[in-house]
Design an enzyme around this catalytic site. Structure first.
Site, mmCIF file in Angstrom:
data_model
loop_
_atom_site.group_PDB
_atom_site.id
_atom_site.type_symbol
_atom_site.label_atom_id
_atom_site.label_comp_id
_atom_site.label_asym_id
_atom_site.label_seq_id
_atom_site.Cartn_x
_atom_site.Cartn_y
_atom_site.Cartn_z
ATOM 1 N N GLN A 96 5.916 -1.877 -1.949
ATOM 2 C CA GLN A 96 7.275 -1.470 -2.505
ATOM 3 C C GLN A 96 7.131 0.222 -2.753
ATOM 4 O O GLN A 96 8.430 0.658 -3.043
ATOM 5 C CB GLN A 96 7.743 -2.294 -3.679
ATOM 6 C CG GLN A 96 7.923 -3.472 -3.339
ATOM 7 C CD GLN A 96 8.493 -4.616 -4.642
ATOM 8 O OE1 GLN A 96 7.533 -4.822 -5.309
ATOM 9 N NE2 GLN A 96 9.665 -4.564 -4.764
ATOM 10 N N HIS A 105 5.513 -14.130 -5.530
ATOM 11 C CA HIS A 105 6.550 -13.035 -4.935
ATOM 12 C C HIS A 105 5.842 -11.798 -4.587
ATOM 13 O O HIS A 105 6.084 -11.454 -3.401
ATOM 14 C CB HIS A 105 7.654 -13.027 -6.202
ATOM 15 C CG HIS A 105 8.673 -11.791 -5.653
ATOM 16 N ND1 HIS A 105 10.088 -12.285 -5.616
ATOM 17 C CD2 HIS A 105 8.637 -10.709 -5.339
ATOM 18 C CE1 HIS A 105 10.812 -11.326 -5.515
ATOM 19 N NE2 HIS A 105 9.839 -10.203 -5.085
ATOM 20 N N GLU A 106 5.127 -11.319 -5.674
ATOM 21 C CA GLU A 106 4.401 -10.168 -5.148
ATOM 22 C C GLU A 106 3.420 -10.247 -3.898
ATOM 23 O O GLU A 106 3.454 -9.497 -3.157
ATOM 24 C CB GLU A 106 3.415 -9.686 -6.397
ATOM 25 C CG GLU A 106 4.457 -9.359 -7.483
ATOM 26 C CD GLU A 106 5.680 -8.872 -7.323
ATOM 27 O OE1 GLU A 106 5.865 -7.955 -6.431
ATOM 28 O OE2 GLU A 106 6.748 -9.025 -7.922
ATOM 29 N N CYS A 163 14.781 -8.986 -6.506
ATOM 30 C CA CYS A 163 13.719 -8.052 -6.054
ATOM 31 C C CYS A 163 14.066 -6.496 -6.512
ATOM 32 O O CYS A 163 15.174 -6.350 -6.145
ATOM 33 C CB CYS A 163 13.321 -8.418 -4.672
ATOM 34 S SG CYS A 163 12.210 -7.461 -4.134
ATOM 35 N N LEU A 164 12.935 -5.823 -6.968
ATOM 36 C CA LEU A 164 13.382 -4.565 -7.043
ATOM 37 C C LEU A 164 13.761 -3.652 -5.651
ATOM 38 O O LEU A 164 14.301 -2.655 -5.910
ATOM 39 C CB LEU A 164 12.266 -3.669 -7.629
ATOM 40 C CG LEU A 164 11.958 -4.329 -9.232
ATOM 41 C CD1 LEU A 164 10.660 -3.572 -9.909
ATOM 42 C CD2 LEU A 164 13.337 -4.006 -10.265
ATOM 43 N N HIS A 169 5.221 -9.814 -0.682
ATOM 44 C CA HIS A 169 5.400 -8.435 -0.477
ATOM 45 C C HIS A 169 4.263 -7.905 0.623
ATOM 46 O O HIS A 169 4.355 -7.181 1.397
ATOM 47 C CB HIS A 169 5.385 -7.672 -1.459
ATOM 48 C CG HIS A 169 7.003 -7.688 -1.999
ATOM 49 N ND1 HIS A 169 7.831 -7.359 -1.507
ATOM 50 C CD2 HIS A 169 7.515 -7.924 -3.600
ATOM 51 C CE1 HIS A 169 9.209 -7.237 -1.883
ATOM 52 N NE2 HIS A 169 8.734 -7.696 -3.291
ATOM 53 N N GLY A 180 7.345 -7.550 -11.986
ATOM 54 C CA GLY A 180 6.292 -7.225 -10.864
ATOM 55 C C GLY A 180 6.520 -6.449 -10.017
ATOM 56 O O GLY A 180 7.613 -5.952 -9.670
HETATM 57 ZN ZN ZN Z 1 10.080 -8.026 -4.621
#
Ligand code: ZN
Length: 195
Positions: free
Chosen positions: A81, A161-162, A119-120, A165, A76
């Protein structure tokens, strides 16, 4: 959200074609991650605004984010991000790429589950997060067409999660105090090094 469960090991160390493929994959992952905002970037703490124009630029952004998500081995990726403060995220729903614009959780289960998340934007750090196990998500896609999803398991976790963000929230805000302390100890040195 990252997915570190993949096993990139292989059996034959002398398989050069495979080695080259792996090297190329790692290079692509690094290049993708270089385009993802990392912890300490203030943009990750900002609330993204509603999308009201469904133009070519939005479709291109969604396309680019799907590419980045795959190259980075993620499941995701939120627009926040990549430094775009618009309410859009992409995720991989059990093999299908989906684009959500102006997403809203319209139903969440009382039943919750705890599982490790990465998380990226947080490098290799992973931590347990408790979330509702089933959710209903409503929104539109990049063309303004209605999207209605009833999700459970990993997909339910990923969209929450997204969505976080888009509100400037990170998993370190959601985990238990001790895991948060551990994560911060790993993240702080990175923060200093990146200055
Ligand atoms: Zn993340």
């Amino acid at each position: 959200m990252s997915d570190d469960d993949h096993d990139h090991e292989h059996d034959d160390p002398h398989d050069h074609a495979h080695d080259e493929q792996q090297a190329e994959r790692r290079a692509r992952r690094r290049a993708a991650l270089a385009q993802v905002r990392q912890y300490g970037d203030p943009v990750l703490r900002m609330r993204a605004g509603e999308v009201d124009e469904f133009d070519e630029e939005l479709a291109r952004l969604a396309e680019r984010m799907i590419g980045l998500m795959h190259d980075a081995d993620g499941v995701g990726l939120a627009a926040t991000q990549v430094g775009v403060l618009r309410r859009l995220f992409v995720f991989n729903d059990e093999g299908d790429d989906r684009v959500l614009v102006n997403p809203v959780l319209t139903k969440v289960s009382n039943r919750t589950e705890v599982d490790d998340e990465g998380c990226l934007s947080l490098g290799p750090v992973r931590m347990p997060v408790e979330r509702p196990a089933e959710v209903t998500l409503d929104g539109v896609d990049q063309y303004g067409e209605a999207v209605h999803l009833e999700l459970d398991d990993l997909s339910a976790r990923v969209v929450q999660h997204e969505l976080d963000h888009l509100d400037g929230k990170l998993i370190i805000d959601r985990t238990d105090p001790e895991s948060r302390r551990e994560a911060m100890a790993q993240l702080r040195p990175r923060l200093i090094l990146s200055r």
